[in-house]
Write a protein that holds these residues in place. Structure first.
Motif, PDB file in Angstrom:
ATOM      1  N   SER A  87      -6.917  -6.458  -0.709  1.00 40.85           N
ATOM      2  CA  SER A  87      -7.005  -7.101  -1.389  1.00 40.85           C
ATOM      3  C   SER A  87      -7.856  -9.018  -1.522  1.00 40.85           C
ATOM      4  O   SER A  87      -8.818  -9.363  -1.691  1.00 40.85           O
ATOM      5  N   LEU A 125      -4.478   7.219  -4.083  1.00 40.75           N
ATOM      6  CA  LEU A 125      -5.266   5.406  -3.977  1.00 40.75           C
ATOM      7  C   LEU A 125      -5.042   5.030  -2.684  1.00 40.75           C
ATOM      8  O   LEU A 125      -6.113   4.110  -3.042  1.00 40.75           O
ATOM      9  N   LEU A 150      -7.373  -2.209  -7.178  1.00 41.24           N
ATOM     10  CA  LEU A 150      -6.614  -1.502  -6.928  1.00 41.24           C
ATOM     11  C   LEU A 150      -5.417  -1.911  -5.954  1.00 41.24           C
ATOM     12  O   LEU A 150      -4.166  -0.868  -5.914  1.00 41.24           O
ATOM     13  N   ALA A 195       2.175   3.179  -4.692  1.00 40.31           N
ATOM     14  CA  ALA A 195       0.702   4.479  -3.489  1.00 40.31           C
ATOM     15  C   ALA A 195       0.844   5.539  -3.132  1.00 40.31           C
ATOM     16  O   ALA A 195       2.549   6.513  -2.808  1.00 40.31           O
ATOM     17  N   ALA A 237     -12.972  -3.020  -8.810  1.00 39.75           N
ATOM     18  CA  ALA A 237     -12.321  -1.911  -8.787  1.00 39.75           C
ATOM     19  C   ALA A 237     -11.347  -1.803  -7.456  1.00 39.75           C
ATOM     20  O   ALA A 237     -10.303  -1.174  -7.469  1.00 39.75           O
ATOM     21  N   GLY A 238     -11.861  -2.667  -6.233  1.00 36.73           N
ATOM     22  CA  GLY A 238     -10.695  -2.507  -4.942  1.00 36.73           C
ATOM     23  C   GLY A 238     -10.352  -3.337  -5.086  1.00 36.73           C
ATOM     24  O   GLY A 238      -8.555  -3.074  -4.433  1.00 36.73           O
ATOM     25  N   PHE A 276      -2.351  -3.587  -7.284  1.00 37.28           N
ATOM     26  CA  PHE A 276      -1.505  -2.508  -8.336  1.00 37.28           C
ATOM     27  C   PHE A 276      -0.695  -2.483  -7.219  1.00 37.28           C
ATOM     28  O   PHE A 276       0.534  -2.315  -7.442  1.00 37.28           O
ATOM     29  N   VAL A 277      -1.215  -1.632  -5.728  1.00 32.38           N
ATOM     30  CA  VAL A 277      -0.186  -1.483  -4.938  1.00 32.38           C
ATOM     31  C   VAL A 277       0.567  -1.751  -4.588  1.00 32.38           C
ATOM     32  O   VAL A 277       1.559  -2.805  -3.834  1.00 32.38           O
ATOM     33  N   LEU A 290      -9.044   6.013  -1.763  1.00 39.55           N
ATOM     34  CA  LEU A 290      -9.588   5.806  -2.693  1.00 39.55           C
ATOM     35  C   LEU A 290      -9.896   3.987  -2.384  1.00 39.55           C
ATOM     36  O   LEU A 290     -11.630   3.467  -2.590  1.00 39.55           O
ATOM     37  N   LEU A 291      -9.148   3.075  -2.287  1.00 43.64           N
ATOM     38  CA  LEU A 291      -9.367   1.569  -1.744  1.00 43.64           C
ATOM     39  C   LEU A 291     -10.384   2.372  -0.412  1.00 43.64           C
ATOM     40  O   LEU A 291     -11.297   1.427   0.450  1.00 43.64           O
TER      41      LEU A 291
END
Length: 182
Positions: A72, A157, A143, A153, A139-140, A146-147, A160-161
């Motif tokens: 993040s 996921l 995600l 996770a 988008a990153g 969210f995690v 994707l990160l």
């Protein structure tokens, strides 16, 4: 086939009953356990507690949330700095970099170009590169948040990160040190 007589199954110790954990006369394993004076409350010894040895739930939570926090921060920094560094009017525009790579590989975006600069931007629209970079970073960030907040996770996921971050990192170029002679 070679047999090793000294090795036991890893869970062999878990299958054995400890002292004081005897079966009830009718054969039910929980009846004598619930009535034993060692157990503080009836029925507590029947299920494994989350703090029992051999579980890694705390390690998993701490590790995944730490990785999500790092992602993040990285995506937030990318969102703030991409336009100035690798945007359309940035110091080293990634659009020109990708065009140079495409020209080097004879105008094709094939496996050679993808292995040289693996990024999702090859498959996206290049006309508005600033918004493309912002969308990848947001988008990153979404995600990773969210995690971080939910702790949920899985491999998809986290992959994707990694893919989103790899896409942003690989369009950045090497900053060359310029030598000024006086």
């Amino acid at each position: 086939m070679l047999a090793v007589p000294d090795m036991a199954a890893p869970s062999a110790g878990l299958r054995q009953r400890g002292p004081g954990r005897a079966r009830a006369p009718d054969g039910a394993p929980g009846a004598a356990l619930a009535a034993s004076p060692e157990s503080p409350e009836p029925g507590l010894g029947t299920a494994a507690s989350p703090l029992s040895p051999g579980t890694f739930w705390l390690t998993r939570i701490v590790l995944l949330r730490s990785i999500a926090f790092l992602y993040s921060v990285a995506f937030l920094v990318a969102f703030e700095q991409n336009k100035q560094l690798i945007g359309e009017k940035g110091l080293l525009p990634c659009k020109l970099y990708l065009q140079d790579i495409k020209k080097y590989f004879k105008g094709k975006v094939g496996l050679d170009a993808l292995s040289y600069a693996p990024t999702l931007i090859w498959f996206l629209d290049w006309s508005a590169m600033d918004s493309t970079l912002d969308c990848l970073a947001l988008a990153g960030l979404a995600l990773a948040a969210f995690v971080l907040l939910t702790g949920c996770a899985n491999m998809v996921l986290m992959s994707l990160l990694w893919l989103l971050y790899l896409s942003l990192v690989n369009v950045g170029q090497i900053w060359k040190k310029s030598v000024i002679k006086v």
